[in-house]
Design an enzyme around this catalytic site. Structure first.
Site, PDB file in Angstrom:
ATOM      1  N   GLY A 285       0.829  -1.197   0.000  1.00 11.53           N
ATOM      2  CA  GLY A 285       0.000   0.000   0.000  1.00 11.53           C
ATOM      3  C   GLY A 285       0.862   1.246   0.000  1.00 11.53           C
ATOM      4  N   ALA A 286       0.512   2.194  -0.879  1.00 13.40           N
ATOM      5  CA  ALA A 286       1.372   3.366  -1.091  1.00 13.40           C
ATOM      6  C   ALA A 286       0.603   4.668  -0.921  1.00 13.40           C
ATOM      7  CB  ALA A 286       2.020   3.298  -2.477  1.00 13.40           C
ATOM      8  N   GLY A 287      -0.181   4.749   0.161  1.00 15.37           N
ATOM      9  CA  GLY A 287      -0.744   6.037   0.538  1.00 15.37           C
ATOM     10  C   GLY A 287       0.349   6.908   1.133  1.00 15.37           C
TER      11      GLY A 287
ATOM     12  N   TRP B 240       1.239   7.791   4.317  1.00 13.30           N
ATOM     13  CA  TRP B 240       2.025   7.263   5.424  1.00 13.30           C
ATOM     14  C   TRP B 240       2.771   6.000   5.023  1.00 13.30           C
ATOM     15  CZ3 TRP B 240       5.228   7.779   8.804  1.00 13.30           C
ATOM     16  CH2 TRP B 240       5.292   7.163  10.066  1.00 13.30           C
ATOM     17  N   GLY B 241       2.145   5.133   4.235  1.00 14.94           N
ATOM     18  CA  GLY B 241       2.836   3.937   3.775  1.00 14.94           C
ATOM     19  C   GLY B 241       4.052   4.262   2.928  1.00 14.94           C
TER      20      GLY B 241
ATOM     21  N   LYS C  18      -5.319   2.678  10.493  1.00 13.94           N
ATOM     22  CA  LYS C  18      -6.121   3.218  11.595  1.00 13.94           C
ATOM     23  C   LYS C  18      -7.589   3.186  11.174  1.00 13.94           C
ATOM     24  CE  LYS C  18      -2.524   6.199  13.492  1.00 13.94           C
ATOM     25  NZ  LYS C  18      -2.136   7.567  13.885  1.00 13.94           N
TER      26      LYS C  18
ATOM     27  N   ALA D 249       2.322  12.573   7.873  1.00 10.49           N
ATOM     28  CA  ALA D 249       3.357  11.901   7.074  1.00 10.49           C
ATOM     29  C   ALA D 249       4.366  12.869   6.464  1.00 10.49           C
ATOM     30  CB  ALA D 249       2.685  11.065   5.979  1.00 10.49           C
TER      31      ALA D 249
ATOM     32  N   LYS E 203     -10.107   8.398  16.871  1.00 13.95           N
ATOM     33  CA  LYS E 203      -9.895   9.855  16.705  1.00 13.95           C
ATOM     34  C   LYS E 203     -10.296  10.325  15.307  1.00 13.95           C
ATOM     35  CE  LYS E 203      -5.918   9.069  14.339  1.00 13.95           C
ATOM     36  NZ  LYS E 203      -5.523   9.545  13.003  1.00 13.95           N
TER      37      LYS E 203
ATOM     38  N   ASN F  21      -8.962  13.623   7.703  1.00 11.28           N
ATOM     39  CA  ASN F  21     -10.358  13.499   8.123  1.00 11.28           C
ATOM     40  C   ASN F  21     -10.960  14.851   8.468  1.00 11.28           C
ATOM     41  OD1 ASN F  21     -11.104  10.407   8.415  1.00 11.28           O
ATOM     42  ND2 ASN F  21      -8.975  10.640   9.060  1.00 11.28           N
TER      43      ASN F  21
END
Length: 464
Positions: free
Chosen positions: A49-51, A53-54, A197, A236, A286, A349
């Site tokens: 996964g390459a969002g 944070w990843g 998360k 990130a 959260k 979010n």
């Protein structure tokens, strides 16, 4: 950004000069030894996964350890075929030309021309293609180091020693079910670090929360002692730009302590903790309230007073829930509030809530937004609401003196569910909830939780 692999000198506890490259190599050797790696067999670390944070997580490891090619190999998997639209390509070209070191690197790699062509509309770029050059589609303004990108999932994971789950929680189960097919011949299971998360609610045979680490365990049969969660109050792009940050890696002691040492950087302090599932659930919680915070900020023109009122109510609901979910909820207060604070300040979010309230996004567009990725809070709202509306979890209402489902004491969560899931209310309704004169003082909600035996171990799959 200068790579972590640059040679730096620092003093050890005895005052002598230690070369950081030597220290990095020692950390690799310690982890390799723990995993039983042969001298000629490199440690294989794979991000799935390459969002944002990843990708940053993989890039941090590449910056730190990428020069130790004989001892460690780092790669990242993402799906192929995602095209980069013309507007993003034009913005990417501006970013490249504003960073001299990035511009020079692309010219040296003979990669600059394709970005010129994309800006002119003569070529379509793809997300996996630009990731190889260090550009994450969800974080264009923060160039990373070049990465080894693999688009075939089997090729990426079949021999991995450490797998980093950078997928959204909503995609974790499906991808790891596919991965499990490639691990059937493995003798020893890999170690998995989940960054996800988000949560799901499971209502039968009894209500409980299912977290990404539990999804991975079910999908792959990798034992829970080999699956860890890493989370913290982090943005990130700021972490990659070396803003000071901290995180916790949670799980079995055998792996969490050596991995905390392996991942720790001067600007990225990693602590370890044994309470995996509870920290993981709090990491998802959260995101729920961050969406509402964004709505309140937009609807009140960034009123500090209104935002503080919302913060008081949402944190009291979160503290209320921790007493349901944790045997020792006080230990979670600091990490939970810190993670909430940073998410409200700058998380995707909160951004999503703002855009919805301003009418710049609509719910019909879904919760996967180009340039931002998956908005995890939407599915988390549904999961927590469905879980806490179960009558089997009832608590005593302070005024009506009768048993009610826990959600009845969480008016913000109820309103977010009506706005985001059933869509029976508009975003403006979040302000109506705040202005409801019958709403209990947030302090009362916390007192209710503290003065009753609330803890429900079954909610996290534990036996009472």
């Amino acid at each position: 950004m200068a790579g972590f692999s640059e040679v730096m000198n620092h003093k050890d506890s005895n005052g002598s000069i230690v070369n950081s490259n030597v220290a990095l190599e020692e950390k690799v050797d310690e982890l390799r030894h723990l995993m039983g790696k042969a001298e000629s067999d490199p440690l294989r670390i794979v991000g799935v996964g390459a969002g944002a944070w990843g990708s940053v997580f993989a890039a941090m490891l590449q910056d730190s350890y990428g020069h130790l090619r004989d001892k460690v190999q780092i790669r990242i998997w993402r799906r192929p075929g995602r095209s980069v639209d013309r507007a993003t390509a034009e913005h990417l070209f501006e970013v490249i030309n504003s960073r001299e070191e990035v511009l020079r690197r692309l010219i040296r790699r003979c990669a600059y021309l394709k970005y010129v062509e994309a800006r002119l509309g003569d070529r379509t770029l793809h997300a996996d293609e630009i990731l190889k050059d260090g550009f994450c589609l969800n974080m264009i303004d923060t160039p990373l180091c070049p990465l080894k990108v693999v688009t075939n999932l089997q090729e990426a994971v079949w021999d991995a020693d450490v797998v980093v789950n950078g997928l959204p929680s909503t995609e974790t189960r499906g991808v790891f079910e596919e991965i499990s097919r490639y691990w059937k011949e493995r003798i020893t299971p890999p170690v998995i670090i989940s960054l996800a998360k988000g949560v799901e609610a499971e209502l039968e045979p009894e209500p409980r929360i299912v977290t990404p680490t539990q999804m991975i365990n079910r999908a792959t049969d990798v034992p829970m002692e080999n699956i860890l969660y890493l989370g913290g109050p982090n943005i990130a792009s700021e972490i990659y730009n070396k803003e000071y940050a901290n995180a916790r890696i949670c799980g079995a002691e055998k792996w969490r302590r050596p991995l905390a040492k392996f991942l720790r950087q001067p600007h990225f302090v990693v602590w370890d903790n044994g309470d995996l599932v509870t920290h993981e659930v709090m990491g998802g919680l959260k995101n729920v309230y961050a969406i509402g915070a964004g709505m309140v900020a937009a609807l009140t023109n960034e009123s500090a007073t209104s935002k503080s009122v919302y913060f008081a109510h949402c944190t009291s609901e979160m503290i209320f829930m921790t007493h349901l979910l944790a045997e020792e909820p006080e230990k979670l207060a600091g990490p939970l509030l810190a993670d909430t604070y940073v998410t409200l300040l700058k998380g995707r979010n909160a951004w999503y809530g703002q855009k919805l309230a301003k009418g710049e996004l609509s719910l019909e567009m879904g919760d996967s937004i180009q340039g931002k990725g998956m908005i995890q809070g939407v599915s988390a709202v549904k999961a927590f609401y469905e879980l806490l509306c179960q009558s089997s979890l009832s608590v005593l209402h302070p005024e009506e003196n009768k048993p009610v489902a826990p959600v009845e004491l969480c008016p913000i969560l109820k309103m977010l569910y009506k706005i985001l899931i059933t869509r029976e209310c508009l975003c403006q309704a979040i302000l109506q909830a705040l202005r409801d004169e019958t709403m209990n003082d947030p302090r009362d909600r916390i007192e209710i939780a503290q003065t009753h035996v609330f803890y429900r171990p079954s909610l996290l799959g534990y036996q009472p």
